[in-house]
Each structure stands twice: as C-alpha cells, then as structure tokens.
Design an enzyme around this catalytic site. Structure first.
Site, PDB file in Angstrom:
ATOM      1  N   ARG A 194     -26.156  -8.249   0.436  1.00 34.41           N
ATOM      2  CA  ARG A 194     -24.984  -8.828   1.269  1.00 34.41           C
ATOM      3  C   ARG A 194     -25.083  -9.787   2.370  1.00 34.41           C
ATOM      4  O   ARG A 194     -26.278  -9.727   3.041  1.00 34.41           O
ATOM      5  CB  ARG A 194     -23.980  -7.886   2.360  1.00 34.41           C
ATOM      6  CG  ARG A 194     -23.620  -6.536   2.136  1.00 34.41           C
ATOM      7  CD  ARG A 194     -23.390  -5.786   3.606  1.00 34.41           C
ATOM      8  NE  ARG A 194     -22.910  -4.280   2.943  1.00 34.41           N
ATOM      9  CZ  ARG A 194     -22.363  -3.541   3.944  1.00 34.41           C
ATOM     10  NH1 ARG A 194     -22.836  -3.262   5.329  1.00 34.41           N
ATOM     11  NH2 ARG A 194     -21.638  -2.150   2.763  1.00 34.41           N
ATOM     12  N   HIS A 213     -22.828  -8.558  -3.389  1.00 37.51           N
ATOM     13  CA  HIS A 213     -23.522  -8.648  -4.611  1.00 37.51           C
ATOM     14  C   HIS A 213     -22.966  -9.847  -5.165  1.00 37.51           C
ATOM     15  O   HIS A 213     -22.955  -9.657  -6.574  1.00 37.51           O
ATOM     16  CB  HIS A 213     -23.130  -7.868  -5.552  1.00 37.51           C
ATOM     17  CG  HIS A 213     -24.087  -5.728  -5.500  1.00 37.51           C
ATOM     18  ND1 HIS A 213     -25.434  -6.020  -4.949  1.00 37.51           N
ATOM     19  CD2 HIS A 213     -24.135  -5.033  -5.766  1.00 37.51           C
ATOM     20  CE1 HIS A 213     -25.179  -5.226  -4.591  1.00 37.51           C
ATOM     21  NE2 HIS A 213     -25.199  -4.015  -5.199  1.00 37.51           N
ATOM     22  N   HIS A 241     -30.132  -3.807 -12.451  1.00 37.12           N
ATOM     23  CA  HIS A 241     -29.888  -2.978 -11.577  1.00 37.12           C
ATOM     24  C   HIS A 241     -29.483  -1.986 -12.633  1.00 37.12           C
ATOM     25  O   HIS A 241     -28.315  -1.629 -12.423  1.00 37.12           O
ATOM     26  CB  HIS A 241     -27.817  -2.741 -10.906  1.00 37.12           C
ATOM     27  CG  HIS A 241     -27.643  -2.505  -9.383  1.00 37.12           C
ATOM     28  ND1 HIS A 241     -27.615  -0.975  -9.515  1.00 37.12           N
ATOM     29  CD2 HIS A 241     -27.513  -3.058  -8.414  1.00 37.12           C
ATOM     30  CE1 HIS A 241     -27.430  -0.865  -8.388  1.00 37.12           C
ATOM     31  NE2 HIS A 241     -26.757  -1.323  -7.230  1.00 37.12           N
ATOM     32  N   ASP A 301     -31.390   4.123   0.332  1.00 41.33           N
ATOM     33  CA  ASP A 301     -30.504   2.820  -0.179  1.00 41.33           C
ATOM     34  C   ASP A 301     -31.383   2.087   0.992  1.00 41.33           C
ATOM     35  O   ASP A 301     -30.516   0.735   1.971  1.00 41.33           O
ATOM     36  CB  ASP A 301     -29.149   3.329  -0.325  1.00 41.33           C
ATOM     37  CG  ASP A 301     -28.010   2.365  -0.826  1.00 41.33           C
ATOM     38  OD1 ASP A 301     -28.566   1.060  -1.562  1.00 41.33           O
ATOM     39  OD2 ASP A 301     -27.148   2.421  -1.073  1.00 41.33           O
ATOM     40  N   GLU A 328     -34.611  -2.223  -7.255  1.00 41.04           N
ATOM     41  CA  GLU A 328     -34.072  -3.208  -7.760  1.00 41.04           C
ATOM     42  C   GLU A 328     -34.883  -4.213  -6.914  1.00 41.04           C
ATOM     43  O   GLU A 328     -35.200  -4.428  -5.309  1.00 41.04           O
ATOM     44  CB  GLU A 328     -32.769  -2.867  -6.938  1.00 41.04           C
ATOM     45  CG  GLU A 328     -31.722  -2.448  -7.317  1.00 41.04           C
ATOM     46  CD  GLU A 328     -30.589  -2.047  -6.354  1.00 41.04           C
ATOM     47  OE1 GLU A 328     -29.808  -3.525  -5.475  1.00 41.04           O
ATOM     48  OE2 GLU A 328     -30.408  -0.703  -6.262  1.00 41.04           O
TER      49      GLU A 328
END
Length: 379
Positions: free
Chosen positions: A109, A135, A206, A278, A343
C-alpha cells in the site's frame, strides 16, 4: 540420459521459431500452451517453458509476467508442481488475483493514495476501499501485457513500458525481467528498470508456494526460518505504522526454525489484524543475495526452498485469504493457508516514511533487483 535430452533440446531450440504460433507444447506439469493463447488489449498471450537438464521446469505467461507452474523433484526424484495457479489464460484474465504475478509499480500500500517527492505531491489511483493505493492500482503489472523473448531453453526475458501517469505514477518506466532455471535447481528472477521522470518503484513476484507438491494441503506443518530481528507492524486497519518492532518474544520470531502453524493462531494483536502472517520482515543482511534470507522445508517430500534476495525485506503471506473457493490447476480448490508467498521487496508506504529504505528512482539511474528461489533436498 536427461543431460542428452537437454542438449538435443538446446540444439532444436536454436532452430525453433519461438512465438505463440510456433511453440506449442504440453508441459511436464500438464499445461497446454494452446490454452494460453488469446488476445488481451490487442496483444497475444503466450506460455513459455524454461527448464534445466535435471528436469526442473517453469512455465511463464506474458500476461502479467506470471509464474504459472514450477516442477521440482522430491527426495525420491518425483517431480511435482509447487506453485498455485490456473490451467488456462481465461482463468487469469477473468478474476482479480495475483497468482504468480509480477506486481508493480508498487507492491503493498501507499497510504491515502499520495506521496510527495522533490516538493511535488503526486495523487495516485485509490483502488482500496479505504482510499489507499494497493499493489500499484488496478490493473497492476500483473494484469498487463508484457513482451517476451526466449533465447535459451532455460531463460525467458519479459519487458513492459509503463506509461507516464499510469495509475497516477509519474514517468515512462521501462522494465526488463528475466526468469532463469539455473543448473542448481533455482528459479532466478532479475529485474532492471529505468525512468524518464523521478518516480517510485517496488517490484515483486507474488507466487503462492506449497513445496509439498500437494496443492490441496495446508502449509502449516512446513518449517520456516527467517533471517530477521524486526518486522513492520500494522494498525487495526492493516496500515503500516512506520515502526520496526522486534520479533523477539512474538509469534513472528522465526530466527530459530519452527512450523508455520506453531504460533499462527496465538492471541497476538498483529496476527488478529490479518488472520495469520501477512507481514514484512526486515532482513538482517539487506542487499546481500549470497546468503539465504529465509527458507521453508517440507519434511514429507524432503524439499527445501531457500530464498536469496537483494531486497531489504521479505513479505510473508500464509494464504489466509484462501477459502477453498477458487478452482486452480487439476481441479484443486486452494484451501485455507494452502500456500505461502515470499514477496521480496521494499516496505509498504516507503514514499511516506523516510525512515524506510528509499524506493525512489531518478532519470539516469538503473533500478536492479535480484531474487532466487533455490530448491535443495534434505535426505
């Protein structure tokens, strides 16, 4: 025998017209190249196969520069696909997701869809419900058409020109991305980019990995290690606070290897925000791709995947949003926590947080980044 077949394939490749029309195949993962041929934005989508003499194989599509499949051996030599995805291009284009995608211009973000650079404020596309850019906007690079050329059986290079103003980002940005299957069984990803105006850039692959080879299973029993003492926390709305918190005495401490599921359901605020892991871990050796930044190990198959990168962080996502409702390859509905993403990237909202490593790219500079997912066998 495998090496002889590989040499013959190399000789044949030198004479082959490598395009959608002249490169029809069925991959060892069972993908049909014909199922990846249609037109998106007036350009042909294709599937490319890269492999080494050991039989390790990846399939890449120029739609979003995506990894579609990745076949690697287990301890008994059995080849299995270890990434989630789909068996045809329509499944990729018809739904919004990032399986195997190259995400940009900015993965993660940028809060409030704006940032200031060199005294000028830039307003980006606000594609998140709370008014943020997520993204890189919609569509991001994972839903754009890339140009591809394959110059050897083991490597394919893709390029994309992101025009000035795309989703609000300044500068004509030219990106070159090369996927290679190395002789020592790694998926190697190298990025280069240039711009004609000052801009920000945070590229990332990703892929959703399940190295067990059973894409219908959870990754919670797999063992993970991360070379990081700190991570970047969220507020209650999953916005980064700009801080670095120590992993010590938290469920995010993977300095000593342990199962992903060992603490993933602990009563800890950061886990509640995203229903698992996450988060971005701040690597202890940023920029050093000579040593592993993290690894994951599946005891049953014997597969171990080591992650090497020049990036300062690895954002690890444990498939908390998978709900068994998306049908992937071989009719599998990917289950809750059925994959994990590594990632390799910079931190979220870096343009608004000068304490984070810079993501700025100026004219005359060359952005370069390297990540490698290397597969080894633990007997």
């Amino acid at each position: 025998m495998k090496q002889s077949v590989y040499i013959l394939a190399c000789m044949a490749f030198a004479c082959m017209f490598n395009s959608c029309g002249g490169n029809k195949f069925i991959s060892s993962s069972g993908l049909h190249s014909a199922h990846f041929q249609q037109k998106v934005d007036g350009e042909k989508t294709c599937l490319y196969r890269i492999y080494n003499k050991n039989g390790v194989e990846a399939c890449i599509t120029n739609y979003g520069a995506r990894v579609v499949s990745l076949m690697v051996p287990d301890r008994n030599g059995k080849m299995e696909d270890v990434v989630c995805g789909f068996s045809d291009i329509n499944s990729y284009t018809s739904q919004s997701q990032n399986y195997g995608a190259t995400v940009g211009r900015y993965i993660g973000r940028i809060l409030h869809a704006r940032y200031t650079m060199n005294g000028k404020e830039y307003h980006l596309q606000a594609n998140h419900a709370d008014g943020h850019t997520a993204h890189g906007g919609n569509p991001n690079f994972g839903a754009r058409m890339w140009k591809a050329r394959q110059t050897s059986p083991s490597s394919v290079t893709l390029t994309y020109l992101s025009p000035d103003g795309e989703n609000g980002f300044p500068g004509n940005l030219h990106i070159e991305l090369t996927y290679t299957i190395t002789e020592d069984n790694a998926l190697d990803i190298s990025y280069k980019a240039t711009t004609d105006k000052p801009t920000v850039l945070n590229l990332c692959n990703h892929s959703f990995f399940n190295i067990s080879g059973n894409l219908n299973s959870s990754v919670e029993n797999q063992t993970m290690w991360v070379d990081a003492d700190y991570f970047t926390p969220y507020d209650s709305k999953k916005c980064v606070t700009g801080e670095f918190w120590p992993v010590e005495s938290t469920p995010l401490n993977f300095k000593q290897p342990h199962a992903i599921g060992e603490h993933i359901n602990d009563d800890y605020g950061q886990l509640h925000v995203v229903n698992g892991y996450d988060h971005a871990w701040a690597l202890n050796h940023p920029g050093d791709d000579t040593r592993p930044a993290a690894w994951i190990y599946d005891e049953k198959s014997g597969r171990k995947m080591e992650i090497y990168t020049t990036e300062p962080a690895v954002h690890i996502y444990t498939g908390n949003g998978l709900k068994g409702k998306v049908e992937g390859k071989n009719g599998i509905y990917y289950p809750f926590r059925g994959a994990v993403c590594f990632e390799t990237c910079h931190f979220q909202d870096s343009p608004n947080n000068p304490q984070f490593p810079s993501t700025a790219l100026a004219p005359g500079e060359i952005f370069q980044s390297h990540t490698m997912y290397k597969f080894v066998i633990e007997k």
